[in-house]
Design a protein around this motif. Structure first.
Motif, PDB file in Angstrom:
ATOM      1  N   ALA A 198       0.681  -1.184   0.080  1.00 46.41           N
ATOM      2  CA  ALA A 198       0.091   0.103   0.120  1.00 46.41           C
ATOM      3  C   ALA A 198       0.714   1.311   0.085  1.00 46.41           C
ATOM      4  O   ALA A 198       0.548   2.135  -0.690  1.00 46.41           O
ATOM      5  CB  ALA A 198      -0.836   0.122   1.234  1.00 46.41           C
ATOM      6  N   PRO A 199       1.872   1.487   0.826  1.00 50.55           N
ATOM      7  CA  PRO A 199       2.675   2.649   0.701  1.00 50.55           C
ATOM      8  C   PRO A 199       3.411   2.819  -0.753  1.00 50.55           C
ATOM      9  O   PRO A 199       3.485   4.062  -0.993  1.00 50.55           O
ATOM     10  CB  PRO A 199       3.919   2.526   1.727  1.00 50.55           C
ATOM     11  N   LEU A 200       3.747   1.786  -1.373  1.00 49.43           N
ATOM     12  CA  LEU A 200       4.303   2.122  -2.814  1.00 49.43           C
ATOM     13  C   LEU A 200       3.462   2.586  -3.703  1.00 49.43           C
ATOM     14  O   LEU A 200       3.568   3.130  -4.455  1.00 49.43           O
ATOM     15  CB  LEU A 200       4.862   0.695  -3.106  1.00 49.43           C
ATOM     16  N   ALA A 201       2.081   1.801  -3.672  1.00 48.81           N
ATOM     17  CA  ALA A 201       1.147   2.484  -4.325  1.00 48.81           C
ATOM     18  C   ALA A 201       0.711   4.144  -3.990  1.00 48.81           C
ATOM     19  O   ALA A 201       0.552   4.830  -4.930  1.00 48.81           O
ATOM     20  CB  ALA A 201      -0.360   1.567  -4.265  1.00 48.81           C
ATOM     21  N   PHE A 202       0.615   4.081  -2.833  1.00 51.22           N
ATOM     22  CA  PHE A 202       0.398   5.668  -2.335  1.00 51.22           C
ATOM     23  C   PHE A 202       1.506   6.604  -2.935  1.00 51.22           C
ATOM     24  O   PHE A 202       1.126   7.768  -3.572  1.00 51.22           O
ATOM     25  CB  PHE A 202       0.377   5.752  -0.804  1.00 51.22           C
ATOM     26  N   LYS A 203       2.811   6.422  -2.760  1.00 47.54           N
ATOM     27  CA  LYS A 203       3.707   6.901  -3.263  1.00 47.54           C
ATOM     28  C   LYS A 203       3.769   7.214  -4.771  1.00 47.54           C
ATOM     29  O   LYS A 203       4.136   8.295  -5.302  1.00 47.54           O
ATOM     30  CB  LYS A 203       5.112   6.439  -2.960  1.00 47.54           C
ATOM     31  N   ALA A 204       3.467   6.187  -5.724  1.00 48.69           N
ATOM     32  CA  ALA A 204       3.482   6.361  -6.796  1.00 48.69           C
ATOM     33  C   ALA A 204       2.344   7.212  -7.429  1.00 48.69           C
ATOM     34  O   ALA A 204       2.531   8.047  -8.354  1.00 48.69           O
ATOM     35  CB  ALA A 204       3.119   4.806  -7.535  1.00 48.69           C
ATOM     36  N   ILE A 205       0.925   6.902  -6.800  1.00 46.46           N
ATOM     37  CA  ILE A 205       0.007   7.706  -7.342  1.00 46.46           C
ATOM     38  C   ILE A 205       0.143   9.282  -7.029  1.00 46.46           C
ATOM     39  O   ILE A 205      -0.057  10.245  -7.707  1.00 46.46           O
ATOM     40  CB  ILE A 205      -1.423   7.285  -6.583  1.00 46.46           C
ATOM     41  N   MET A 206       0.891   9.682  -5.831  1.00 50.12           N
ATOM     42  CA  MET A 206       1.138  11.226  -5.436  1.00 50.12           C
ATOM     43  C   MET A 206       2.262  11.567  -6.191  1.00 50.12           C
ATOM     44  O   MET A 206       2.447  12.877  -6.114  1.00 50.12           O
ATOM     45  CB  MET A 206       1.241  11.121  -3.864  1.00 50.12           C
ATOM     46  N   SER A 207       2.849  10.826  -6.900  1.00 50.14           N
ATOM     47  CA  SER A 207       4.391  11.321  -7.571  1.00 50.14           C
ATOM     48  C   SER A 207       4.250  11.216  -8.853  1.00 50.14           C
ATOM     49  O   SER A 207       5.519  11.798  -9.788  1.00 50.14           O
ATOM     50  CB  SER A 207       5.573  10.735  -6.955  1.00 50.14           C
ATOM     51  N   ILE A 208       3.488  10.567  -9.535  1.00 51.69           N
ATOM     52  CA  ILE A 208       3.743  10.224 -11.036  1.00 51.69           C
ATOM     53  C   ILE A 208       3.644  11.499 -11.910  1.00 51.69           C
ATOM     54  O   ILE A 208       2.516  12.293 -11.804  1.00 51.69           O
ATOM     55  CB  ILE A 208       2.828   9.074 -11.510  1.00 51.69           C
ATOM     56  N   PRO A 209       4.353  11.686 -12.668  1.00 49.53           N
ATOM     57  CA  PRO A 209       4.402  12.683 -13.434  1.00 49.53           C
ATOM     58  C   PRO A 209       3.251  12.791 -14.587  1.00 49.53           C
ATOM     59  O   PRO A 209       2.944  11.508 -15.335  1.00 49.53           O
ATOM     60  CB  PRO A 209       5.640  12.804 -14.502  1.00 49.53           C
ATOM     61  N   GLN A 210       2.757  13.704 -14.697  1.00 48.11           N
ATOM     62  CA  GLN A 210       1.292  13.754 -15.548  1.00 48.11           C
ATOM     63  C   GLN A 210       1.630  14.367 -16.810  1.00 48.11           C
ATOM     64  O   GLN A 210       2.297  15.128 -17.229  1.00 48.11           O
ATOM     65  CB  GLN A 210       0.237  14.629 -14.851  1.00 48.11           C
ATOM     66  N   PRO A 211       0.639  13.954 -17.627  1.00 53.41           N
ATOM     67  CA  PRO A 211       0.817  14.671 -19.237  1.00 53.41           C
ATOM     68  C   PRO A 211       0.477  16.077 -18.917  1.00 53.41           C
ATOM     69  O   PRO A 211      -0.013  16.622 -18.237  1.00 53.41           O
ATOM     70  CB  PRO A 211      -0.306  13.793 -19.876  1.00 53.41           C
TER      71      PRO A 211
END
Length: 348
Positions: free
Chosen positions: A310-323
């Motif tokens: 769960a922490p990995l998913a949280f970190k990924a969603i909050m930091s993924i570069p957007q188009p």
């Protein structure tokens, strides 16, 4: 005690459930690393070391008259990033080094994800979407599709999670959106100042509580009705055949058909390709984060442990570069091009 790359790869492969072919590919990268001759332990690896290794792999592939040297070096880059990201999660290293950009390569089997330039084109093309027959909603249909594209990209949801085009589908309703920082799932310790989103996978029925990042939050706010009904669906405008409308959107955006993996024949893009797009960019951002984001089944008790993933998913969603286009709304450029400020007039 310092760890060399060979030992780190062996630990990584023991911790994961991978196929024999994947294991052999990682071991091939280890052999390349040893032939390159660097004795730098993973704790001391820097961007310079990574770049020199990848340059060596590329030059060697060219010297050996490889048919696709770009793909060869990108495979080695992918393996190196996955191992170092795993070592970071296991606190074997303080932080992974910055990686150089991937090399241009020839996609042998065809491309099954949309590039960020194509996502930008789709986003802006929603302003040209025609108003559906009998449309009486307060916002143009394109605004709902822009929000849907953002959710597809950030969560890789199924089409039926956005629009209920079949009786068995359970779409996202307004009661599934939480604007507070605390997750409705009390087992999650993370807090998101942008709120939370709940949904279920169509195929497995598995429930997900996902944090909203700033971009998702802004787009859901943009379609928030004045008279909110908790049981009302969040996304409208899909119709009975959302794939047909998506293909019309691709035509408006000028996106060429994709190639079939086996035959090479041209095929139209479908909404499920947005799920593959989500997986592609999450794995580029944080290797293997797409497994948790998309809810794939994986082997191994440790790997599946909820508190660990769960922490990995949280970190990924909050930091993924957007188009780039997705950020237009939060920067106050809704309805206009963020670079030239050219206004878009919704066709509806």
């Amino acid at each position: 005690m310092q760890t060399n790359f060979d030992a780190a790869v062996n630990q990584y492969l023991r911790a994961k459930t991978v196929s024999r072919g994947t294991r052999n590919e990682y071991l091939s990268t280890v052999r390349k690393w040893e032939q390159w001759g660097s004795g730098v332990p993973i704790e001391e690896l820097q961007r310079k070391n990574v770049r020199e290794f990848l340059d060596w792999v590329y030059e060697r592939a060219v010297a050996d008259h490889g048919t696709n040297p770009g793909r060869t070096v990108n495979k080695a880059r992918e393996h190196l990033r996955a191992v170092l990201s795993w070592a970071w999660e296991q606190e074997l290293i303080d932080a992974p080094p910055r990686f150089p950009k991937p090399r241009p390569q020839r996609d042998v089997a065809g491309r099954h994800y949309l590039t960020k330039a194509e996502l930008n084109a789709l986003y802006f093309a929603t302003h040209q979407m025609k108003r559906p027959r009998g449309w009486e909603e307060p916002f143009p249909v394109g605004r709902y599709w822009r929000a849907a594209l953002v959710v597809f990209f950030n969560y890789g949801v199924d089409t039926g999670t956005i629009w209920r085009s079949a009786p068995a589908h359970e779409p996202i309703l307004w009661r599934h959106v939480t604007w507070g920082p605390q997750s409705p799932d009390r087992e999650l310790k993370e807090r998101s100042k942008w709120g939370w989103l709940f949904y279920r996978r169509v195929k497995t029925g598995k429930a997900f509580y996902r944090p909203m990042n700033r971009v998702v939050h802004a787009h859901l706010k943009s379609i928030l009705p004045k008279d909110l009904e908790p049981e009302a669906p969040v996304f409208l405008g899909g119709g009975a055949r959302p794939n047909a409308r998506f293909q019309e959107l691709c035509t408006l955006a000028g996106i060429k058909p994709r190639a079939n993996v086996e035959t090479g024949a041209e095929e139209t893009w479908e909404l499920k390709d947005l799920r593959k797009t989500c997986a592609t960019y999450y794995d580029q951002h944080l290797p293997e984060s797409s497994i948790e984001i998309l809810g794939h089944s994986v082997g191994g008790i440790t790997y599946r442990h909820y508190a660990h993933r769960a922490p990995l998913a949280f970190k990924a969603i909050m930091s993924i570069p957007q188009p780039t286009a997705f950020s237009a709304l939060i920067h106050g450029h809704d309805g206009e091009c963020p670079c030239c400020r050219r206004p878009f007039a919704d066709a509806g």
